[in-house]
Design an enzyme around this catalytic site. Structure first.
Site: not given
Ligand code: BES
Ligand code: ZN
Length: 865
Positions: A273, A309
């Site tokens: 990610a 993230e």
């Protein structure tokens, strides 16, 4: 190590302030056109402007001075090796502002970097492409010419020109949309101006997606974009994201500064990610949850990835490292915070305990090599930057932050974080800036302590001996660098916060000292001679402990009786295992200790045991007594296997679900007859659609069955693969294929890995799965030698090839193989893999020494008990 490659940093005389970028990807021809206007600040009069660009053709370059004068460059030099463009003018550009404008063309490549294409099948069954970006670390320059260094922050105004039936996304919300004058089938979509940010965080996506949306309690619009028709699969991540944003706001005491947060699943994605500000991109497996087909461990992983993230939105995006040397500030810190976040949202995961097996031990295992590197590492060339996205930056980084958190206490830690983020928001930092803020908050010598951990390679081994002095126990603690080969001879010293627990109160530290020299004595008052004493309760300190024989003898019964808390049981165990690997003690000691775990019930302890068993298995697979080892492992796991059984209990705990799949997987792989038979039975029922296998059991069942497979079963697995729609399921199947021991099937798996049925992002993991068995190991290596050029070209170096090289080489165990691997890579230098190759060579030689040292004793123990 080879000499660092030449590379150039951008000169400081010209800086970008604002970019206006228009991108027009052609999703059929797979090319893109772009144009750009960059507001520059010229700090010193100059005749040259340098910036980054790669694999782009440039046109119509001109500079408008603030006087209104337009200058065209006399020469434009594009140098691929430095990824740099130099414009040289006949006139001098004066100090002040100027506007650089240009147009450019590029290709939507297949390398998953820059702006690239990602393939999907439309609802009508047609193969189509979306355009996606992945810029970190140094690939924004493949999409638009720019000053591509993290400290050169600017504002970005993005416009996308896209077919009207495609979804256009960027970091900021859309502000306008109008048909293109040139081509009315296209829409011109403008996005709001971004805050000051680094180029590596810019992102765009153009494709066909559905979404689910919600608004967080602090008013941020959150959307999860999924493939068309799969928006239900975005719900879990949506819930995590909407809860996490206000949690971080409260934790950091700073609100998320953008009006929206999009999370999107991308079908082809090189890493897991990427934290692009306001538009976080994910592999499908790291974002999508299908309630019927997603396993508990994958769900947990998705929560961690989303937490990671989103932590970057503050730590990384709002405050950014000055240069890649400080990458660990981003990655180590986000790795620490992802656990805070998941612990907050899912206390039942007991995620901090899992941190130790998942992150801490992994860091120590890499960091005991001579070819490890300091957390803060000088890097220059892009290939060197790529290589430090490794377990040192992530796992050691997170582990030393966890140690620091415990040394400072949560309150001062949070205050310091808040000082740091507020002081440096929209700016860039060095590691020292974090220490300064944390010292201010805590009045402790943070920089002095922490620089011993971030600037030096490795970590200490603390040797402990004890003697009794009346009612008191006196400990002598001595530090020296711990090296995997058992050698001494390094004078590194650390400032080590050490805590100590005793039998009286096993889960609490009764005394804390800061070891700031070679050696110290600690007096523990009122501790009798017959009670155990343990260092490092909770396994927080980033060091190994070596106990005197007497102290160790006192600790061992506390493992079997479970008087020691889980993290301490596994801490003692794993430290001893590291002593075994380094030759400080014999492998038989760890085999004996393993038997103390037959009655263990804790998932995390079992996963540390599993980690040790897997290492031993690799080693012993080189010998003629591998069968006896398999029997030993079956016995070790048999009690817990019977206790858990095959059926999930109603309302059972998350960790028991994880434990069942771990244990059945082990029993199956090591050939436990009843597990193998049951796995076969259950797979047949699954294939016949009479009884669907629960997602949590699929990996262990697939691997077990494949490890025994004939052609027919193998083809059955391929059929399942082809029918699977969920990416997670495809991964599960393709990564279990390597468990086969049949030489013909091994070749088929390797061919399959390279075929068009497997996406480039997944190929390496299928090959790695082959390399995990003894017969697969040599086959995978032979295959790599044959196909390495194709693999390197596919990915143009980078993260995936590095992973591949590590896993297919490091389990060899002879000097001949070390020499072979060494020669192979000496003759064919693959940029960005140099350090990994050195680490593998070191590991192979360590394996070889280990085997020679202990194999007779292991054999004797396994055969005679
Ligand atoms: N910033 C990284 C993505 C990245 C990794 C870019 C390597 C370039 C090279 C992102 O924040 C990240 O760390 N992703 C991890 C997942 C995370 C949960 C550990 C990944 O992709 O493995
Ligand atoms: Zn990260």
């Amino acid at each position: 190590m080879p000499e660092p490659k030449p590379f150039e940093r951008l000169p400081e005389n010209v800086k970008p302030k604002n970019y206006i970028i228009t991108l027009q990807p052609n999703l059929v021809k797979c090319v893109f056109h772009g144009s750009e206007e960059i507001d520059l600040e010229i700090k010193e009069a100059t005749k040259q402007i340098k910036f980054n660009a790669l694999d782009l053709t440039l046109r119509d370059i001109k500079v408008a001075l603030s006087s209104g004068e337009i200058l065209l460059p006399a020469t434009t030099d594009i140098t691929a090796s430095t990824e740099m463009v130099t414009l040289t003018f006949n006139e001098t550009l004066p100090i002040g502002t100027a506007k650089l404008s240009l147009a450019f063309d590029g290709e939507l490549n297949d390398k998953m970097k820059g702006m690239y294409r990602s393939k999907y099948t439309s609802e009508s069954g047609e193969e189509r492409y979306s355009a996606v970006t992945q810029f970190e670390a140094t690939d924004a320059r493949r999409c638009f010419p720019c000053w591509d260094e993290p400290a050169l922050k600017a504002t970005f105004n993005i416009t996308l020109v896209v077919p009207s039936d495609r979804v256009p996304l960027s970091n900021m919300p859309e502000i306008s949309r109008a048909p293109s004058e040139a081509d009315p089938t296209l829409q011109v979509v403008k996005f709001a101006t971004s805050p000051l940010m680094s180029t590596y965080l810019v992102a765009v996506v153009v494709g066909e997606y559905d979404y689910v949306e919600d608004t967080s309690s602090d008013g941020i619009k959150v959307r999860v974009y999924t493939p068309v028709g799969k928006k239900e699969q975005g719900k879990f991540a949506l819930e995590v994201a909407t809860k996490v944003l206000p949690y971080y706001k409260e934790y950091f005491k700073i609100a998320y500064p953008l009006p929206k947060m999009d999370l999107i699943a991308i079908a082809d994605f090189s890493v897991g990610a990427m934290e692009n500000w306001g538009l976080v991109t994910y592999r499908e497996t790291c974002l999508l949850v299908d309630p019927h087909n997603t396993s508990a461990s994958q769900r947990q992983w998705i929560a961690l990835v989303v937490g990671h993230e989103l932590a970057h939105q503050w730590f990384g995006n709002l405050v950014t490292m000055e240069w890649w040397t400080h990458l660990w500030l981003n990655e180590g810190y986000a790795t620490f915070v992802e656990f805070l976040c998941v612990d907050h949202l899912f206390p039942e995961y007991d995620i901090w305990t899992q941190f130790v097996t998942n992150t801490y031990i992994r860091a120590l295992e890499l960091d005991c090599l001579k070819n490890s590197h300091p957390i803060e590492v000088p890097v220059g060339h892009p290939s060197e930057v790529d290589e430090i996205f490794d377990d040192i930056s992530y796992s050691k980084g997170a582990s030393v932050i966890r140690m620091l958190h415990s040394y400072l206490g949560d309150k001062d830690f949070r205050t310091g974080m808040n000082i740091y983020l507020t002081r440096h928001q929209y700016g860039n930092t060095h590691t020292e800036d974090l220490w300064t803020a944390l010292s201010e908050a805590s009045s402790k010598p943070v920089a002095e302590v922490m620089s011993t951990w971030t600037k030096q390679t490795g970590f200490p081994m603390i040797s402990v001996t004890s003697h009794q002095d009346g009612n008191n126990r006196v400990l002598t603690l001595t530090q020296q660098r711990f090296l995997a080969d058992g050698s001494i001879g390094d004078t590194s010293q650390w400032m080590v916060p050490i805590s100590i627990s005793t039998e009286k109160n096993p889960s609490q530290s009764i005394q804390e000292v800061l070891l700031d020299g070679k050696s110290t004595q600690v007096v523990l008052e009122g501790i009798p001679e017959d009670s155990w004493v343990k260092l490092n309760p909770g396994t927080v300190g980033y060091y190994r402990t070596q106990y005197s024989v007497e102290m160790m003898t006192q600790l061992i019964p506390a493992i079997a009786s479970k008087c020691l808390p889980p993290l301490d049981r596994l801490g003692v165990f794993d430290d001893l295992f590291s002593m075994v690997q380094a030759g400080h003690t014999n492998t038989v000691e760890i085999l004996k200790l393993l038997r103390a775990f037959e009655d263990e019930i804790d998932y995390t302890v079992w996963s540390a045991v599993h980690n040790c068993v897997a290492r031993l298995n690799q080693l012993i697979s080189h010998t003629d007594f591998h069968g006896s080892f398999a029997a030993f492992v079956r016995k070790l796991f048999s009690k817990i296997g019977q206790k858990l059984g095959w059926e999930a209990k109603p309302e059972e705990k998350h960790l028991d679900t994880l434990l069942r799949s771990l244990v059945l997987g082990q029993l199956g792989l090591y050939g436990d007859e009843s597990v193998v038979n049951e796995a076969k039975k259950r797979l047949s029922a699954h294939v016949a659609s009479t009884a669907t296998l629960p997602a949590d059991l699929r990996s262990p069942v697939y691997k077990t069955v494949v490890s025994q497979a004939d052609e027919k079963t193998y083809d059955q697995m391929l059929k399942l693969y082809r029918e699977a729609d969920l990416h997670e399921e495809k991964d599960r199947i393709s990564r279990s294929l390597g468990a086969t021991r049949d030489p013909n099937l091994i070749q088929r798996v390797l061919q399959f890995a390279m075929s068009s049925e497997v996406r480039n992002q997944d190929t390496v993991f299928v090959i790695i799965s082959v390399a995990m068995t003894a017969p697969g190991r040599s086959a995978a290596w032979a295959f790599f030698k044959k196909h390495h050029q194709e693999l390197v070209d596919r990915y143009e170096g980078g993260y995936l090839v590095t992973r591949l090289i590590k896993y297919i080489t490091e389990n060899f165990a002879t000097e001949e193989m070390a020499a072979e691997v060494e020669t192979f890579f000496r003759d064919r230098q693959i940029p960005g893999t140099e350090r990994t190759v050195q680490q593998s060579l070191e590991t192979i030689r360590l394996n070889s020494a280990w085997l020679q040292r202990d194999q007779d004793a292991i054999k004797k123990y396994l055969l005679e008990g």
